[in-house]
Design a protein around this motif. Structure first.
Motif, short mmCIF file in Angstrom:
data_model
loop_
_atom_site.label_atom_id
_atom_site.label_comp_id
_atom_site.label_asym_id
_atom_site.label_seq_id
_atom_site.Cartn_x
_atom_site.Cartn_y
_atom_site.Cartn_z
N ASN A 123 0.80 -1.23 0.00
CA ASN A 123 0.00 0.00 0.00
C ASN A 123 0.84 1.27 0.00
OD1 ASN A 123 0.98 -0.16 2.59
ND2 ASN A 123 -1.02 -0.06 3.60
N LEU A 124 2.14 1.15 0.19
CA LEU A 124 3.02 2.31 0.13
C LEU A 124 3.41 2.65 -1.31
CD1 LEU A 124 5.54 1.81 3.09
CD2 LEU A 124 3.64 3.43 2.95
N MET A 125 3.21 1.71 -2.21
CA MET A 125 3.69 1.87 -3.58
C MET A 125 2.67 2.64 -4.41
SD MET A 125 5.53 -1.82 -4.16
CE MET A 125 6.73 -2.43 -2.95
N LEU A 126 3.05 3.86 -4.76
CA LEU A 126 2.14 4.76 -5.47
C LEU A 126 2.59 5.00 -6.90
CD1 LEU A 126 1.76 7.39 -2.59
CD2 LEU A 126 0.28 5.45 -3.10
N TRP A 127 3.51 4.22 -7.38
CA TRP A 127 4.08 4.45 -8.70
C TRP A 127 3.06 4.14 -9.81
CZ3 TRP A 127 8.27 7.00 -9.97
CH2 TRP A 127 8.75 6.92 -11.27
N PRO A 128 2.96 5.00 -10.84
CA PRO A 128 2.03 4.75 -11.95
C PRO A 128 2.58 3.69 -12.90
CG PRO A 128 3.24 6.76 -12.35
CD PRO A 128 3.64 6.30 -10.97
N SER A 129 2.59 2.45 -12.46
CA SER A 129 3.22 1.37 -13.23
C SER A 129 2.51 1.05 -14.54
CB SER A 129 3.31 0.10 -12.37
OG SER A 129 2.02 -0.28 -11.91
N THR A 130 1.27 1.53 -14.70
CA THR A 130 0.54 1.28 -15.95
C THR A 130 0.75 2.41 -16.97
OG1 THR A 130 -1.45 2.32 -15.04
CG2 THR A 130 -1.21 -0.07 -14.77
N ALA A 131 1.44 3.45 -16.57
CA ALA A 131 1.69 4.56 -17.49
C ALA A 131 2.68 4.13 -18.58
CB ALA A 131 2.23 5.77 -16.72
N PRO A 132 2.68 4.79 -19.72
CA PRO A 132 3.65 4.48 -20.77
C PRO A 132 5.07 4.56 -20.21
CG PRO A 132 1.99 5.99 -21.59
CD PRO A 132 1.75 5.87 -20.13
N MET A 133 5.97 3.73 -20.74
CA MET A 133 7.32 3.67 -20.19
C MET A 133 8.04 5.01 -20.30
SD MET A 133 9.59 2.11 -18.53
CE MET A 133 8.72 0.54 -18.40
N TRP A 134 7.81 5.76 -21.36
CA TRP A 134 8.51 7.04 -21.48
C TRP A 134 8.09 7.99 -20.36
CZ3 TRP A 134 6.00 11.70 -22.11
CH2 TRP A 134 4.67 11.67 -22.56
N VAL A 135 6.84 7.90 -19.92
CA VAL A 135 6.38 8.71 -18.79
C VAL A 135 7.08 8.27 -17.51
CG1 VAL A 135 4.39 9.33 -17.36
CG2 VAL A 135 4.15 9.21 -19.84
N GLN A 136 7.19 6.97 -17.31
CA GLN A 136 7.85 6.45 -16.12
C GLN A 136 9.32 6.82 -16.08
OE1 GLN A 136 6.83 2.47 -14.71
NE2 GLN A 136 5.35 2.27 -16.39
N VAL A 137 9.98 6.75 -17.24
CA VAL A 137 11.41 7.10 -17.28
C VAL A 137 11.60 8.57 -16.95
CG1 VAL A 137 13.44 7.31 -18.77
CG2 VAL A 137 11.99 5.28 -18.91
N LEU A 138 10.78 9.44 -17.53
CA LEU A 138 10.91 10.88 -17.26
C LEU A 138 10.55 11.20 -15.81
CD1 LEU A 138 9.49 12.49 -20.53
CD2 LEU A 138 11.88 12.21 -19.83
N LEU A 139 9.57 10.50 -15.26
CA LEU A 139 9.20 10.72 -13.86
C LEU A 139 10.33 10.28 -12.93
CD1 LEU A 139 7.14 11.57 -11.76
CD2 LEU A 139 6.09 9.29 -11.93
N ALA A 140 10.90 9.11 -13.21
CA ALA A 140 12.05 8.66 -12.43
C ALA A 140 13.20 9.65 -12.58
CB ALA A 140 12.49 7.27 -12.90
N GLY A 141 13.38 10.18 -13.79
CA GLY A 141 14.43 11.17 -14.02
C GLY A 141 14.22 12.43 -13.22
N ALA A 142 12.97 12.88 -13.11
CA ALA A 142 12.68 14.10 -12.35
C ALA A 142 13.00 13.90 -10.87
CB ALA A 142 11.21 14.49 -12.53
N VAL A 143 12.62 12.74 -10.32
CA VAL A 143 12.90 12.44 -8.91
C VAL A 143 14.40 12.37 -8.67
CG1 VAL A 143 12.65 10.72 -7.07
CG2 VAL A 143 10.70 11.26 -8.55
N ILE A 144 15.11 11.67 -9.55
CA ILE A 144 16.56 11.53 -9.39
C ILE A 144 17.25 12.88 -9.55
CG2 ILE A 144 18.64 10.56 -10.46
CD1 ILE A 144 16.97 8.06 -11.11
#
Length: 291
Positions: free
Chosen positions: A98-119
């Protein structure tokens, strides 16, 4: 040809490499060996082009054996970061779902850019903090010690400093439940970008240099006078420097003889550089205890 290299290298190599990495992540291509092959190919391209169109010819020459030490730095730190990420994501199963809030169903390019923003924001914050916290600065000084900038400089970091810089953002991504391949893809993109950011290649982004932290503005961050180095902390995007008023830009950037540290001698060997921050700490402590 020189004009083509100057203005097309970054969009083709960095931009094209990033798109290829994101496509591979989206297509389920195995990380090993394909992602490292893209990284090595892009970095090798920059290294070769430095010889064709250098910003400073003197920076293409070895400075007291620093090339060998830098090869060890980038090798050790890549192994350290990749291993840490693999271990951390391996332990993620211990966290509540229940702690995992990651949008795992989003397109991979969205996930990569989101991970990039956090990093990227995490690296910016810890990088800036490493310039004001005394012990972290002693560790980080190693990165500022070279008197030249070239394709290997981005990897010259004390392993403890590398962990300090990356730990907060990577920890947050793990807690959020980020998709491992999205994080790995951004780290691959980051590896290529750090090569460009510290390269001796005389490339230019023109007005787009205000969007990315590239060699044109990052050279100011390595200027010898410490008070002039408190600018341009960003790793990939310059947005954080603009937001927090640490961005600096000028038409003429630092040249040969203007980089490094003032009145500070750093050992030339890798082993000496690993021990140097702690010897400095002991020296400072012993002086403080004198009557």
């Amino acid at each position: 040809m020189r004009t083509l290299i100057r203005y097309a290298t970054f969009p083709i190599v960095e931009g094209g490499g990033a798109l290829l990495i994101i496509w591979m992540a989206s297509s389920g291509v195995s990380y090993w060996p394909f992602f490292p092959l893209v990284i090595v190919s892009a970095v090798a391209t920059v290294a070769v082009l430095e010889c064709v169109l250098p910003y400073e010819r003197a920076w293409n020459r070895d400075h007291g054996g620093d090339t060998f030490a830098d090869v060890l730095h980038i090798t050790v730190n890549q192994i350290l970061i990749q291993s840490s990420v693999a271990i951390a994501f391996g332990l993620r199963g211990l966290l509540p779902e229940n702690l995992m809030l990651w949008p795992s169903t989003a397109p991979m390019w969205v996930q990569v850019l989101l991970a990039g923003a956090v990093i990227d924001i995490g690296l910016y914050a810890m990088h800036r903090y490493s310039h004001v916290q005394p012990f972290l600065w002693r560790l980080h000084m190693l990165h500022h010690s070279p008197e030249r900038m070239y394709w290997l400089n981005g990897g010259r970091r004390h392993p403890l400093s590398a962990l300090v810089l990356a730990a907060p953002s990577l920890t947050l991504l793990i807690v959020l439940g980020a998709t491992p391949i999205a994080v790995a893809a951004w780290l691959a993109i980051l590896s290529v970008h750090l090569c460009f950011q510290h390269s001796n290649l005389d490339y230019s982004l023109g007005p787009f240099r205000h969007l990315f932290s590239v060699a044109e503005n990052h050279r100011w961050h390595h200027k010898r006078e410490f008070e002039d180095a408190q600018v341009n902390f960003g790793e990939v995007w310059a947005i954080w420097d603009h937001m927090f008023r640490s961005y600096y830009d000028a038409k003429i950037t630092p040249r040969e003889g203007e980089l490094g540290l003032i009145d500070t001698d750093v050992p030339g060997t890798y082993a000496g550089q690993m021990a140097w921050p702690f010897r400095k700490l002991v020296k400072v402590s012993s002086v403080a205890k004198e009557p």
